[in-house]
Design a protein around this motif. Structure first.
Motif, mmCIF file in Angstrom:
data_model
loop_
_atom_site.group_PDB
_atom_site.id
_atom_site.type_symbol
_atom_site.label_atom_id
_atom_site.label_comp_id
_atom_site.label_asym_id
_atom_site.label_seq_id
_atom_site.Cartn_x
_atom_site.Cartn_y
_atom_site.Cartn_z
ATOM 1 N N ARG A 133 0.804 -1.218 0.000
ATOM 2 C CA ARG A 133 0.000 0.000 0.000
ATOM 3 C C ARG A 133 0.843 1.278 0.000
ATOM 4 N NH1 ARG A 133 -4.276 -1.528 4.303
ATOM 5 N NH2 ARG A 133 -3.914 -3.625 3.551
ATOM 6 N N ILE A 134 2.160 1.130 0.156
ATOM 7 C CA ILE A 134 3.026 2.315 0.115
ATOM 8 C C ILE A 134 3.305 2.632 -1.353
ATOM 9 C CG2 ILE A 134 5.298 3.201 0.736
ATOM 10 C CD1 ILE A 134 5.187 1.173 3.084
ATOM 11 N N PRO A 135 3.112 3.899 -1.766
ATOM 12 C CA PRO A 135 3.287 4.208 -3.188
ATOM 13 C C PRO A 135 4.710 3.901 -3.677
ATOM 14 C CG PRO A 135 2.576 6.147 -1.930
ATOM 15 C CD PRO A 135 2.681 5.042 -0.971
ATOM 16 N N ARG A 136 4.779 3.299 -4.854
ATOM 17 C CA ARG A 136 6.070 2.954 -5.432
ATOM 18 C C ARG A 136 6.888 4.181 -5.817
ATOM 19 N NH1 ARG A 136 7.476 -2.140 -7.617
ATOM 20 N NH2 ARG A 136 5.890 -3.677 -7.106
ATOM 21 N N GLU A 137 6.189 5.299 -6.095
ATOM 22 C CA GLU A 137 6.881 6.501 -6.580
ATOM 23 C C GLU A 137 7.985 6.922 -5.613
ATOM 24 O OE1 GLU A 137 3.543 6.243 -6.556
ATOM 25 O OE2 GLU A 137 3.314 6.004 -8.730
ATOM 26 N N LEU A 138 7.722 6.755 -4.300
ATOM 27 C CA LEU A 138 8.698 7.181 -3.302
ATOM 28 C C LEU A 138 10.028 6.486 -3.508
ATOM 29 C CD1 LEU A 138 6.425 7.203 -0.146
ATOM 30 C CD2 LEU A 138 7.456 9.177 -1.261
ATOM 31 N N GLN A 139 9.951 5.155 -3.697
ATOM 32 C CA GLN A 139 11.213 4.447 -3.818
ATOM 33 C C GLN A 139 11.831 4.646 -5.196
ATOM 34 O OE1 GLN A 139 9.161 0.495 -3.191
ATOM 35 N NE2 GLN A 139 11.021 -0.146 -4.225
ATOM 36 N N GLU A 140 10.973 4.905 -6.199
ATOM 37 C CA GLU A 140 11.538 5.185 -7.516
ATOM 38 C C GLU A 140 12.318 6.493 -7.487
ATOM 39 O OE1 GLU A 140 8.044 4.796 -9.888
ATOM 40 O OE2 GLU A 140 8.196 2.610 -9.825
ATOM 41 N N ALA A 141 11.753 7.476 -6.775
ATOM 42 C CA ALA A 141 12.450 8.753 -6.637
ATOM 43 C C ALA A 141 13.792 8.559 -5.952
ATOM 44 C CB ALA A 141 11.586 9.738 -5.851
ATOM 45 N N ALA A 142 13.788 7.728 -4.907
ATOM 46 C CA ALA A 142 15.028 7.483 -4.177
ATOM 47 C C ALA A 142 16.031 6.757 -5.058
ATOM 48 C CB ALA A 142 14.744 6.679 -2.916
ATOM 49 N N ALA A 143 15.522 5.839 -5.888
ATOM 50 C CA ALA A 143 16.408 5.083 -6.772
ATOM 51 C C ALA A 143 17.059 6.023 -7.781
ATOM 52 C CB ALA A 143 15.635 3.980 -7.490
ATOM 53 N N VAL A 144 16.289 7.003 -8.271
ATOM 54 C CA VAL A 144 16.839 7.991 -9.203
ATOM 55 C C VAL A 144 17.952 8.781 -8.515
ATOM 56 C CG1 VAL A 144 16.305 10.111 -10.467
ATOM 57 C CG2 VAL A 144 14.763 8.161 -10.595
ATOM 58 N N GLY A 168 19.949 7.695 -6.529
ATOM 59 C CA GLY A 168 21.116 6.841 -6.350
ATOM 60 C C GLY A 168 21.130 6.036 -5.067
ATOM 61 N N ALA A 169 19.953 5.813 -4.428
ATOM 62 C CA ALA A 169 19.931 4.998 -3.213
ATOM 63 C C ALA A 169 20.044 3.524 -3.583
ATOM 64 C CB ALA A 169 18.637 5.255 -2.445
ATOM 65 N N SER A 170 20.741 2.761 -2.781
ATOM 66 C CA SER A 170 20.879 1.324 -3.035
ATOM 67 C C SER A 170 19.594 0.616 -2.594
ATOM 68 C CB SER A 170 22.071 0.780 -2.265
ATOM 69 O OG SER A 170 21.765 0.751 -0.891
ATOM 70 N N PRO A 171 19.357 -0.611 -3.107
ATOM 71 C CA PRO A 171 18.136 -1.346 -2.686
ATOM 72 C C PRO A 171 18.022 -1.459 -1.170
ATOM 73 C CG PRO A 171 19.240 -2.495 -4.472
ATOM 74 C CD PRO A 171 20.124 -1.348 -4.112
ATOM 75 N N TYR A 218 15.507 2.828 4.734
ATOM 76 C CA TYR A 218 15.246 4.234 5.061
ATOM 77 C C TYR A 218 13.914 4.737 4.546
ATOM 78 C CZ TYR A 218 20.057 4.578 6.634
ATOM 79 O OH TYR A 218 21.218 4.398 7.323
ATOM 80 N N ILE A 219 13.366 4.070 3.541
ATOM 81 C CA ILE A 219 12.132 4.614 2.960
ATOM 82 C C ILE A 219 10.924 3.717 3.195
ATOM 83 C CG2 ILE A 219 11.018 5.341 0.819
ATOM 84 C CD1 ILE A 219 13.815 6.249 -0.053
ATOM 85 N N LYS A 256 19.470 -9.930 -9.055
ATOM 86 C CA LYS A 256 18.547 -11.043 -9.196
ATOM 87 C C LYS A 256 18.430 -11.879 -7.925
ATOM 88 C CE LYS A 256 17.202 -12.817 -13.608
ATOM 89 N NZ LYS A 256 17.523 -13.692 -14.737
ATOM 90 N N CYS A 257 19.543 -11.994 -7.196
ATOM 91 C CA CYS A 257 19.480 -12.860 -6.019
ATOM 92 C C CYS A 257 19.001 -12.096 -4.794
ATOM 93 C CB CYS A 257 20.820 -13.527 -5.756
ATOM 94 S SG CYS A 257 22.115 -12.405 -5.284
ATOM 95 N N TYR A 258 18.789 -10.790 -4.939
ATOM 96 C CA TYR A 258 18.379 -9.977 -3.792
ATOM 97 C C TYR A 258 17.096 -10.472 -3.112
ATOM 98 C CZ TYR A 258 18.511 -5.746 -1.012
ATOM 99 O OH TYR A 258 18.590 -4.872 0.032
#
Lengths: 297, 282
Positions: free
Chosen positions: A183-194, A196-199, A205-206, B3-5
């Motif tokens: 239920r948490i919007p994906r946009e937040l993590q996409e923004a963070a990914a842009v 340069g945040a790691s998975p 953090y998000i 992929k393995c994440y």
């Protein structure tokens, strides 16, 4: 067309005559339902009230049959907590329940995140597996677990209790975490990914901070579940140093001759407290989490 | 690496569940094919199963489980249905009523058991006195049917709230417009209950029934707390029978075989449950 006309003719007729009658009927129905629900509530609460009142009865009241005593006393609680065993049982319950709930929360947050945010091969198989585990209760594997624990010398240890509790809670925890995270919007993590945040950073953090109500629900639910557990503890624990409060209550019930009901009642009240308090605090989250666990396919 | 994440994330869960749930289940299959005496294990094939299937106590306990299950599931369903229909009317005090009805659900089996045992203690129990005055029943816990009905009462008391919540969720998914349309078409209340509510909530009812049935065949805490299988063996259900084989007779092989049988029963119900759920949500 004919149909429409029919309704048209029908509705004014109803509107003119029905409302007072319907409203009246509705009001009587609401009253009747309130009375029924109120009585059900009284009936449901009666055993609990009875136990609380019994636990507060002053000692040496003799065989007085008065349902509600004139004076109250906490003597039984004091007596119970000054026995050598009971405080130790409570401590053991706390350690096992906390340990189990913590491990469950961490493990199911990770797996719930994976299921909510990644598509990987084997995902649906994993979810069916979790669903199956959610439905299969622990009863059937307690016998082999007992044998394994006794072969490994793990009976009567915190380790075995925490391991079992953690595993029992995980399927439910994954289910709840998955639906909270979805239920948490994906946009937040996409923004963070842009940015340069790691998975790992995105998750830590998000997403997980936003899923905190879910984490709290999983933790509290499992804490109470573990605290209330009776069967696992009864099978795995036999030394007085390691027994939990529920097992203590079971022993206690079997030892009593019937004259010490007040003491037993006090023990009941102490054991039921965590469940009631947690439920009153987190009622909404609890019910939502339970529904998630049972009906979301 | 990417992929393995997800696999790394689910690894702890799989590890924990395999260790505590999956492996023991397989191990009990292995144990059930052996005779185990004082640490020594001897392969006996299916002998444990044949002993169980020819013993009277197994069939008796299965019968007790069935009686208990049918009574428990049907009474709980009726109570839960009635409550859910009332809660669906959105009364002002719903929140309060709901909280109170959930109280038993938050209590440990042993606490509920102790309380119900008290209520029906001969001479001192309040419930016992009420029954004595109203119905003239005076020795409830010492008769087989009486002991069983105390346990059924206690489990219904505990399980109704959750069944009600499941049914209520189902009821709330029925759109109000359908009822309004039916009202305009002149449907009576019974007709709209039968053709709309019952028809549309049937999948949820099915799921609730299965859920309660799984709970029924695994109930053991209440029996331990209230009757311990007594009087005699009148309330020794399958789960309690299994428990006794280990904790009283240290008969691991046959207890393992019993737990395999119980597992199969559970697995059948769980499979139907998941199928129903999938069919409903798909």
């Amino acid at each position: 067309m004919k149909h429409v006309q029919l309704i048209d003719r029908h509705i004014p007729f109803r509107a003119a005559r029905k409302p007072p009658g319907r409203r009246q009927r509705w009001r009587w129905e609401a009253l009747a339902m309130n009375i029924v629900l109120f009585s059900v509530c009284l009936l449901v609460l009666f055993p609990v009230f009875y136990t609380i009142i019994t636990s507060l009865r002053p000692p040496r009241l003799g065989l007085s049959r008065a349902f509600i005593p004139d004076t109250w006393s906490f003597d039984h609680y004091i007596r119970l907590l000054s026995t050598p065993r009971f405080p130790r049982y409570i401590l053991n319950s706390v350690i096992n329940s906390l340990g189990g709930a913590l491990v469950t929360t961490v493990v199911s947050a990770l797996a719930g995140y994976a299921c909510a945010r990644y598509t990987f091969s084997g995902r649906s198989l994993f979810l069916i597996f979790i669903m199956g585990m959610l439905l299969l209760p622990g009863l059937t594997n307690l016998i082999p677990l007992y044998k394994l624990a006794s072969d490994l010398g793990l009976l009567d240890s915190y380790l075995i209790m925490i391991a079992i509790y953690s595993a029992y809670g995980v399927p439910f925890g994954i289910w709840v975490m998955k639906s909270f995270i979805e239920r948490i919007p994906r946009e937040l993590q996409e923004a963070a990914a842009v940015d340069g945040a790691s998975p790992l950073q995105i998750m830590g953090y998000i997403v997980l901070p936003l899923a905190r109500p879910g984490l709290v629900a999983v933790f509290l639910f499992n804490f109470v579940y573990n605290w209330n557990d009776f069967l696992t503890a009864l099978i795995m624990l036999s030394s007085t140093a390691m027994k939990t409060a529920t097992v203590g209550l079971f022993d206690f019930q079997n030892q009593l001759t019937g004259n010490e009901n007040e003491l037993l009642a006090a023990a009941c009240v102490i054991i039921m407290l965590p469940g009631l308090v947690v439920f009153l605090i987190a009622r909404k989250t609890f019910m939502r989490a339970m529904l998630e666990g049972a009906v979301k396919g | 690496m990417r992929k393995c994440y997800p696999y790394l994330l689910i690894a702890p869960a799989i590890g924990l569940i395999s260790l505590v749930s999956l492996y023991p289940t397989l191990y009990s299959l292995y144990l059930s094919l052996h005779r185990i005496r004082r640490g020594s294990m001897e392969w006996v094939g299916l002998q444990n199963y044949s002993t169980i299937l020819t013993s009277a106590s197994f069939w008796q306990s299965l019968q007790h489980t069935l009686v208990f299950g049918v009574c428990f599931v049907s009474i709980t369903l009726v109570c839960a249905y009635g409550l859910a229909l009332m809660f669906n009317q959105k009364l002002a005090l719903n929140g309060l009523y709901m909280t109170i009805i959930f109280v038993p659900w938050m209590l440990s089996d042993i606490v509920s058991g102790v309380m119900f045992r008290w209520l029906f203690l001969p001479r001192t129990g309040v419930g016992h006195r009420v029954l004595e005055v109203l119905l003239g029943i005076s020795n409830l816990p010492s008769t087989p049917a009486g002991a069983m009905s105390i346990v059924i009462g206690a489990t219904v008391w505990q399980a109704t709230a959750f069944a009600m919540l499941l049914l209520l969720a189902g009821l709330q998914m029925v759109p109000r417009e359908i009822y309004e349309a039916a009202l305009i078409d002149g449907a009576t209340r019974w007709q709209s209950f039968w053709h709309i509510t019952w028809a549309l909530v049937r999948p949820t009812t099915m799921i609730t029934t299965l859920f309660l049935s799984i709970q029924a065949i695994n109930t053991i805490g209440m029996f331990l707390a209230i009757t311990e299988g007594g009087p005699g063996r009148a309330t020794e259900v399958l789960s309690l029978h299994m428990y006794r084989e280990v904790m009283t007779f240290f008969n691991f092989g046959s207890a393992a075989a019993l737990s395999v049988i119980l597992f199969v029963l559970n697995a059948v119900l769980a499979t139907i449950y998941i199928r129903t759920l999938r069919a409903e949500t798909a």
